[in-house]
Design an enzyme around this catalytic site. Sequence first.
Site, mmCIF file in Angstrom:
data_model
loop_
_atom_site.group_PDB
_atom_site.id
_atom_site.type_symbol
_atom_site.label_atom_id
_atom_site.label_comp_id
_atom_site.label_asym_id
_atom_site.label_seq_id
_atom_site.Cartn_x
_atom_site.Cartn_y
_atom_site.Cartn_z
ATOM 1 C CG ASP A 6 -4.954 -2.968 -0.359
ATOM 2 O OD1 ASP A 6 -4.615 -1.932 0.249
ATOM 3 O OD2 ASP A 6 -5.121 -3.007 -1.590
ATOM 4 C CG HIS A 58 -2.427 0.240 -1.831
ATOM 5 N ND1 HIS A 58 -3.574 -0.504 -2.028
ATOM 6 C CD2 HIS A 58 -2.626 1.403 -2.508
ATOM 7 C CE1 HIS A 58 -4.422 0.177 -2.790
ATOM 8 N NE2 HIS A 58 -3.860 1.336 -3.095
ATOM 9 C CB SER A 104 -4.099 2.522 -6.074
ATOM 10 O OG SER A 104 -5.038 2.873 -5.091
#
Length: 429
Positions: free
Chosen positions: A305, A372, A209
């Site tokens: 995502d 994610h 991330s």
Amino acid sequence: MAIPRLRSAIQWRRWAKSDCAIAAVGFAFIMLVLSFYLDFTSDPGSSVDRASPTASPDNLVKLTLSSKAKERGAFCLDGSLPGYHFQKGFGSGSGNWILHIEGGGWCNTAASCNSRAMTKLGSSKYFEREVPFGGILSSDPSQNPDFFDWNRVKIRYCDGTSFAGQPEAESKNQTRLFFRGQLIWEAIMEELISLGMWGAKQAFLTGCSAGGLAALIHCDNFKDLLPKDASVKCLVDGGFFLDELDVLKNPTMGSFYHDVVYLQSVAKSLDKNCIAKMEPSKCMFPKEIVKNVKTPVFLVNPAYDFWQIQNVLVPPIADPDQSWARCRLNIKECDAAQIKVLHGFRSSLLDALKEFQQKKDNGMFINSCFVHCQTWMSVTWHSPTSPRINNKTIAETVSDWYFDREAVKLIDCPYPCNPTCYNMDFTVS
């Protein structure tokens, strides 16, 4: 910046060796209880539609607060010392290093950074003293076949700008916050080099991330710090954030990044070639960053995502009538019209990847899951039930690329074609 000093230290150590032989206005709980990430929403919790692994005491790794940070003035947002978790390599992997930068969104205002400074994403006072190493950091060869015996490091994230903030920005905001992301990066690199990374034979900088974005921003610098003959590559997991309009045609993510960049003077840490051509905040988007990165990069990114769907495509402000309320929390709840919009978002991702895909040394694993980050948990990295493309797990695919076994640029078919997906479900309390 103190990079020249760092390089001098590295050169001295090399000589000695030869001589002696995200986003943030609220908090979001993302996966399990191992970590959480700031985003633009305030989702109270989440669950997954598969059983999740639990940590055992024998795979917990202790926290180290940086010994180099204080002298460099490298502090978390609240002024506490940054830290990392280090597990020494062994056997044939003792000369190799893998670093993983944790995620956690960004803060774009003094108020949101101040709120963040009272959590583990802005202060080491709240760091766990021990964390489990799973997925790409696991020491279990059945879960992590190619990197289990390497020196493994998890870098904690506490600055709110993907380790790119600059101290010069502190005075203009008249706060007691410390904007030292770039200095944190430099201090921790110096410390790891002193622990033996200066002699690395193989090295891999990875991140999830906002940590994946940090890995991309600092990828070439990471390579420059290591021996010229070392094999050095980078991996970005769930970090290819798009500069896309939301469903109401507003530039939510673009505006947010603009505020992040100007709040902490991030432009100074971004690529100079990009900054010379366009508005600085545009240069924080991976599509622009990868154009100038020389080191080989691998992208692990879901085409659907959930973080980007919830914060870039359909942020709460873009859904006033709550028509996306169920869909944005569970892709299985989306109707046909919404799925069409999500397919359009996937197309935007693939368009943004075209130039990246043309570079022969780069690699990709773009699956069609509602998830994610996927490299830090063994259940998604490498297990009997892990997501697969062409019958290969993410771990197998990344390893084939890293060790030059084959060129790897895998793009999954559109949702819902892949039955191996590990899909998040935020509708279950």
